[in-house]
Enzyme design. Structure first.
Site, short mmCIF file in Angstrom:
data_model
loop_
_atom_site.label_atom_id
_atom_site.label_comp_id
_atom_site.label_asym_id
_atom_site.label_seq_id
_atom_site.Cartn_x
_atom_site.Cartn_y
_atom_site.Cartn_z
N ARG A 35 -4.98 1.07 7.23
CA ARG A 35 -3.62 1.29 7.74
C ARG A 35 -3.58 1.43 9.26
O ARG A 35 -2.77 2.18 9.79
CB ARG A 35 -2.98 2.55 7.12
CG ARG A 35 -2.72 2.46 5.64
CD ARG A 35 -1.37 1.82 5.38
NE ARG A 35 -1.12 1.78 3.95
CZ ARG A 35 -0.23 2.52 3.32
NH1 ARG A 35 0.53 3.36 3.99
NH2 ARG A 35 -0.07 2.42 2.03
N TYR A 162 2.18 0.39 -10.42
CA TYR A 162 3.51 0.34 -9.79
C TYR A 162 4.50 -0.47 -10.63
O TYR A 162 5.68 -0.12 -10.73
CB TYR A 162 3.42 -0.26 -8.38
CG TYR A 162 2.78 0.69 -7.39
CD1 TYR A 162 3.51 1.71 -6.80
CD2 TYR A 162 1.44 0.58 -7.05
CE1 TYR A 162 2.92 2.60 -5.90
CE2 TYR A 162 0.84 1.45 -6.15
CZ TYR A 162 1.59 2.47 -5.59
OH TYR A 162 1.01 3.35 -4.71
O1 CP3 Z 1 -4.39 -1.39 6.71
C1 CP3 Z 1 -3.47 -1.99 7.33
O2 CP3 Z 1 -3.15 -1.72 8.51
C2 CP3 Z 1 -2.76 -3.13 6.63
C3 CP3 Z 1 -1.52 -2.86 6.08
C4 CP3 Z 1 -1.33 -2.21 4.72
C5 CP3 Z 1 -0.09 -1.60 4.39
N1 CP3 Z 1 -0.14 -1.24 3.08
C6 CP3 Z 1 1.03 -1.44 5.31
C7 CP3 Z 1 2.08 -0.47 4.97
C8 CP3 Z 1 -2.14 -2.14 3.59
C9 CP3 Z 1 -3.59 -2.57 3.43
C10 CP3 Z 1 -1.37 -1.53 2.56
C11 CP3 Z 1 -1.87 -1.32 1.19
C12 CP3 Z 1 -1.08 -0.52 0.23
N2 CP3 Z 1 0.28 -0.53 0.04
C13 CP3 Z 1 -1.64 0.32 -0.74
C14 CP3 Z 1 -3.11 0.54 -0.94
C15 CP3 Z 1 -3.48 1.50 0.12
C16 CP3 Z 1 -4.69 2.31 -0.03
O3 CP3 Z 1 -5.14 2.70 1.05
O4 CP3 Z 1 -5.17 2.64 -1.12
C17 CP3 Z 1 -0.58 0.88 -1.47
C18 CP3 Z 1 -0.72 1.90 -2.59
C19 CP3 Z 1 0.63 0.34 -0.98
C20 CP3 Z 1 2.00 0.58 -1.50
C21 CP3 Z 1 2.79 1.22 -0.43
N3 CP3 Z 1 3.31 0.53 0.64
C22 CP3 Z 1 3.08 2.60 -0.25
C23 CP3 Z 1 2.70 3.70 -1.22
C24 CP3 Z 1 3.77 2.72 0.96
C25 CP3 Z 1 4.25 3.98 1.66
C26 CP3 Z 1 5.67 4.27 1.38
C27 CP3 Z 1 6.16 5.42 2.27
O5 CP3 Z 1 7.29 5.32 2.71
O6 CP3 Z 1 5.38 6.35 2.54
C28 CP3 Z 1 3.90 1.42 1.50
C29 CP3 Z 1 4.55 1.06 2.76
C30 CP3 Z 1 3.66 0.66 3.87
N4 CP3 Z 1 2.67 -0.27 3.76
C31 CP3 Z 1 3.71 1.09 5.23
C32 CP3 Z 1 2.74 0.39 5.93
C33 CP3 Z 1 2.43 0.44 7.39
C34 CP3 Z 1 4.70 2.09 5.79
C35 CP3 Z 1 6.03 1.40 5.78
C36 CP3 Z 1 6.98 1.77 6.88
O7 CP3 Z 1 6.85 1.24 8.00
O8 CP3 Z 1 7.88 2.56 6.60
#
Ligand code: CP3
Length: 360
Positions: A35, A162
């Site tokens: 992330r 999910y």
């Molecule tokens: O690592 C990186 O920088 C690449 C980007 C990346 C994102 N999500 C960007 C993101 C990666 C690799 C993911 C994977 C992901 N997404 C997972 C596996 C993560 C792990 O570490 O095990 C999961 C479970 C998700 C599903 C998801 N997407 C969740 C639970 C959330 C958070 C929701 C919240 O509001 O807290 C997201 C959104 C998300 N994905 C964000 C980012 C930067 C935040 C979104 C925003 O800008 O509001």
């Protein structure tokens, strides 16, 4: 589907990350952060506001490229990771993904019945998911031959959690009810996901990804036998497919809370395993017996401590892996939203300073 064109052989100016995944000698331990492009960075929040929302950001190749490069420009990391999300696949399957402000992902049409499972098809990576491949191609162009680019997907089990729950979950009651009550139905859903994830990752490789990582965020909530059937076995089928069609591209598997499964994960034929902070890297290294590289595993919460504490925590992680190749420094899970960006810098600087001693 037709085999995508083979991965392009690229000579990279900084290939430490790929060398470490292949357990080849390096001058110092490579470092990136899960992330790494995200809400803890003010420049990310500005790009997201410009896009109008998270999925809008994911669908805009230029802005995806912009945010992918932000942590690279700020810290000089050893790998870039595609900016996207694991939920792009279920969204492309027609489940209707949305991210409510502060409440995480939600699906308008969750998968609950045999009819729901039967309706789901394999999305075309250059069709419904073309926006992801466009992002990979744009980022590849911006990186040139400087740094490796990591492509990724969720694991079939994690995507299924999910899709069946319809949102994030604490207890996983609906997906576990399917796993224990209708395992054959879940097998069918997972088979569709194995095919979808395989095609998606092969297309990312063809579009310019140098390594791929499978995020199995929720494999660790299953008892061991169910983990093997519903999480590990589908990932093993994906690894076999990738190794048959893109043999030179390293594959990283990461099951959060999967410390007890590392030896079996290594048996899949993957190149590296992500390790979270609940397993010591020395224990992990002994468990996999030098068959795979290891990636991890600083507790992301350490980055809330003062710089000197961060440095000693980095030193402890390096010492725990010990001397020799095959370690990629990372957090044990994604960087947290309220992390001070300078503290991530302290961690990266400490890896640069302290790790050469382990590679002499
Ligand atoms: O690592 C990186 O920088 C690449 C980007 C990346 C994102 N999500 C960007 C993101 C990666 C690799 C993911 C994977 C992901 N997404 C997972 C596996 C993560 C792990 O570490 O095990 C999961 C479970 C998700 C599903 C998801 N997407 C969740 C639970 C959330 C958070 C929701 C919240 O509001 O807290 C997201 C959104 C998300 N994905 C964000 C980012 C930067 C935040 C979104 C925003 O800008 O509001």
């Amino acid at each position: 589907m037709n085999a995508p064109s083979a991965a392009v052989a690229r000579t990279l100016a900084n290939d430490r990350f790929l060398r470490a995944l292949r357990r080849q000698p390096v001058d110092r331990t490579p470092v990136w952060m899960m992330r790494q492009a995200g809400r803890y960075l003010p420049e990310y929040r500005a790009s997201r506001a410009k896009a109008g929302g998270f999925m809008e950001l994911c669908r805009n190749a230029e802005l995806c490229c912009e945010v992918t490069m932000q942590p690279i420009d700020r810290y000089g990391l050893d790998a870039a990771i595609l900016f996207s999300d694991i939920l792009t696949i279920p969204d492309a399957m027609g489940l209707g993904l949305s991210f409510g402000e502060g409440e995480g992902p939600r699906f308008a049409h969750p998968v609950r019945s045999a009819a729901d499972v039967a309706r789901i098809g394999v999305p075309d990576p250059e069709g419904e998911l073309r926006y992801v491949m466009d992002a990979v191609r744009t980022i590849r162009g911006a990186l040139g031959d400087r740094l490796p680019l990591i492509g990724f997907s969720g694991s079939p089990w994690t995507l299924a959690t999910y899709m069946v729950e319809g949102s994030g979950s604490k207890e996983f009651a609906k997906i576990k009810a399917m796993a224990y009550g209708e395992p054959e139905l879940l097998d069918r859903l997972l088979a569709t996901l194995v095919e979808s994830v395989s095609q998606y990752l092969l297309a990312q490789i063809a579009a310019g990804a140098d390594a791929v990582m499978v995020f199995d965020t929720w494999g660790g909530v299953l008892p061991p036998a169910a983990y093997r059937r519903h999480s590990l076995d589908p990932m093993a089928r994906i690894v076999a497919r990738l190794k048959a069609q893109a043999p030179d591209t390293p594959v990283v598997l990461f099951t959060k809370n999967g410390g007890q499964h590392l030896a079996q994960m290594a048996d899949t034929g993957c190149d590296a395993l992500g390790v979270d902070w609940t397993t010591d890297l020395a224990t992990a290294r002994a468990a996999v017996g030098g068959r795979v590289a290891l990636q991890g595993n600083l507790d992301p919460t350490v980055l809330f401590a003062a710089p000197e504490r961060i440095r000693s925590a980095v030193a402890a992680v390096l010492e725990s892996y010990g001397a020799g190749p095959g370690h990629v420094f990372n957090l044990g899970h994604g960087i947290l939203q309220h992390t001070p960006p300078e503290h991530a810098g302290v961690m990266i600087e400490a890896v640069r300073e302290l790790s050469p001693a382990y590679h002499r």
